[in-house]
Design a protein around this motif. Sequence first.
Motif, PDB file in Angstrom:
ATOM      1  N   GLY A 175       0.794  -1.221   0.000  1.00  0.00           N
ATOM      2  CA  GLY A 175       0.000   0.000   0.000  1.00  0.00           C
ATOM      3  C   GLY A 175       0.824   1.267   0.000  1.00  0.00           C
ATOM      4  N   ASN A 176       2.146   1.136  -0.005  1.00  0.00           N
ATOM      5  CA  ASN A 176       2.995   2.319   0.092  1.00  0.00           C
ATOM      6  C   ASN A 176       3.987   2.396  -1.064  1.00  0.00           C
ATOM      7  N   VAL A 177       3.563   1.923  -2.222  1.00  0.00           N
ATOM      8  CA  VAL A 177       4.402   1.972  -3.417  1.00  0.00           C
ATOM      9  C   VAL A 177       3.709   2.811  -4.475  1.00  0.00           C
ATOM     10  N   LYS A 178       4.368   3.849  -4.928  1.00  0.00           N
ATOM     11  CA  LYS A 178       3.817   4.687  -5.993  1.00  0.00           C
ATOM     12  C   LYS A 178       4.101   4.006  -7.332  1.00  0.00           C
ATOM     13  N   ILE A 179       3.048   3.748  -8.105  1.00  0.00           N
ATOM     14  CA  ILE A 179       3.181   3.055  -9.385  1.00  0.00           C
ATOM     15  C   ILE A 179       2.837   4.020 -10.508  1.00  0.00           C
ATOM     16  N   GLU A 180       3.731   4.160 -11.468  1.00  0.00           N
ATOM     17  CA  GLU A 180       3.521   5.083 -12.579  1.00  0.00           C
ATOM     18  C   GLU A 180       3.855   4.397 -13.894  1.00  0.00           C
ATOM     19  N   ASN A 181       2.955   4.553 -14.875  1.00  0.00           N
ATOM     20  CA  ASN A 181       3.237   4.138 -16.241  1.00  0.00           C
ATOM     21  C   ASN A 181       3.743   5.365 -16.987  1.00  0.00           C
ATOM     22  N   PHE A 182       5.011   5.372 -17.326  1.00  0.00           N
ATOM     23  CA  PHE A 182       5.639   6.517 -17.975  1.00  0.00           C
ATOM     24  C   PHE A 182       5.397   6.376 -19.478  1.00  0.00           C
ATOM     25  N   ASP A 183       4.394   7.088 -19.994  1.00  0.00           N
ATOM     26  CA  ASP A 183       3.932   6.857 -21.364  1.00  0.00           C
ATOM     27  C   ASP A 183       4.558   7.785 -22.401  1.00  0.00           C
ATOM     28  N   ARG A 184       5.686   8.385 -22.083  1.00  0.00           N
ATOM     29  CA  ARG A 184       6.403   9.232 -23.036  1.00  0.00           C
ATOM     30  C   ARG A 184       7.896   9.162 -22.755  1.00  0.00           C
ATOM     31  N   ASN A 185       8.671   9.616 -23.685  1.00  0.00           N
ATOM     32  CA  ASN A 185      10.132   9.634 -23.527  1.00  0.00           C
ATOM     33  C   ASN A 185      10.526  10.975 -22.940  1.00  0.00           C
ATOM     34  N   GLY A 186      10.902  11.003 -21.685  1.00  0.00           N
ATOM     35  CA  GLY A 186      11.214  12.270 -21.021  1.00  0.00           C
ATOM     36  C   GLY A 186      12.010  12.056 -19.763  1.00  0.00           C
ATOM     37  N   PHE A 187      11.778  12.930 -18.761  1.00  0.00           N
ATOM     38  CA  PHE A 187      12.529  12.878 -17.516  1.00  0.00           C
ATOM     39  C   PHE A 187      11.557  12.842 -16.340  1.00  0.00           C
ATOM     40  N   TYR A 188      11.695  11.828 -15.500  1.00  0.00           N
ATOM     41  CA  TYR A 188      10.855  11.695 -14.315  1.00  0.00           C
ATOM     42  C   TYR A 188      11.722  12.003 -13.099  1.00  0.00           C
ATOM     43  N   ARG A 189      11.369  13.081 -12.373  1.00  0.00           N
ATOM     44  CA  ARG A 189      12.221  13.537 -11.283  1.00  0.00           C
ATOM     45  C   ARG A 189      11.423  13.892 -10.036  1.00  0.00           C
ATOM     46  N   GLU A 190      10.275  13.278  -9.827  1.00  0.00           N
ATOM     47  CA  GLU A 190       9.454  13.642  -8.683  1.00  0.00           C
ATOM     48  C   GLU A 190      10.103  13.211  -7.371  1.00  0.00           C
ATOM     49  N   ARG A 191       9.873  14.045  -6.339  1.00  0.00           N
ATOM     50  CA  ARG A 191      10.357  13.689  -5.006  1.00  0.00           C
ATOM     51  C   ARG A 191       9.563  12.492  -4.493  1.00  0.00           C
ATOM     52  N   LEU A 192      10.229  11.566  -3.845  1.00  0.00           N
ATOM     53  CA  LEU A 192       9.576  10.340  -3.405  1.00  0.00           C
ATOM     54  C   LEU A 192       9.189  10.413  -1.935  1.00  0.00           C
TER      55      LEU A 192
END
Length: 305
Positions: free
Chosen positions: A64-81
């Motif tokens: 219940g404490n895992v952030k799941i993201e489908n990254f549907d583009r070619n870019g940069f993912y830099r969100e604070r966790l």
Amino acid sequence: LEELVHPQYKEGVQGVMKVRQFAINSLGFYKDSKHYTWFTEEQNNGHTLAMLLVTDKTVLPSSGNVKIENFDRNGFYRERLDSSLYLYSEKDLLTDERDYYAGQGYDTFWRSFTSYHTFGEGSGSPITSSFLSSGRVYQAQIIIHEMCHEFVEQNIGAHFSSELNESFCNLAGHAGAVEYFSERNMPEERAQAITFLDKHLIFAKKFNKLFAKIQNLYHQDLSSQQKIEQRERLFKESVHFLGPEINNAFLWSWYPYLVHFPLMNDAYAAMGGNLKKYVVAMKDCPEEEKEALKFIQEMVKNNKK
């Protein structure tokens, strides 16, 4: 389907279709499953999935404490966790995200696949040229495993915990391979499937013992540095069966598949090594995790000779 593929792949495709039909006819899995109903050569369409797991160095995440993201583009993912991250993408290899979070001091585990369950409308698993290059026993395990997930969703529920879902389908894949090659009178492959099942059970027990030790360590009243030093000693002791990539993210990648695997194996054994009987019994399994575990434990107790 067989008429549409190059002759070099026809025998392999026929073998996959036979396993698929076994899962439907002998195990009662979904007859209209889209798993393994089309063929693709990965190099022609870039059919690749990248996966990245990111965790804190002194925390093993809970479901219940895992952030799941489908990254549907070619870019940069830099969100604070604020929690652990599970990132996957068919568009981006995620290697820059892996390097970024590793540089921020997180544990990371990265993999890429060419044979995987596709997403969205018409989802399923394609037959790929790389999948056909793997061994017959491995193919049978994976085909039955993936089709098992449909059984779980339709008969138990879409919210069955990933730990129970993956552990059950992991067992179904291994045991199903044994039964498939038994039914087809292929003794060499059957013997190999039995060996894989036995070794995987040993591996699961070793893994679960290590995971419990690490989890216990992180809950102790110690500084982060002390926890890291002690976990490194435990990791070093486990290299012989897990390899050199051990960290929290690596452990989490395996955890759902192994945490309940010994229990699922006990239930399979209690059912006399009859996977169809086990699958039918699981139709009555509750969806809620605590009740489901109690149900399976009772199944083991009531069917043991």
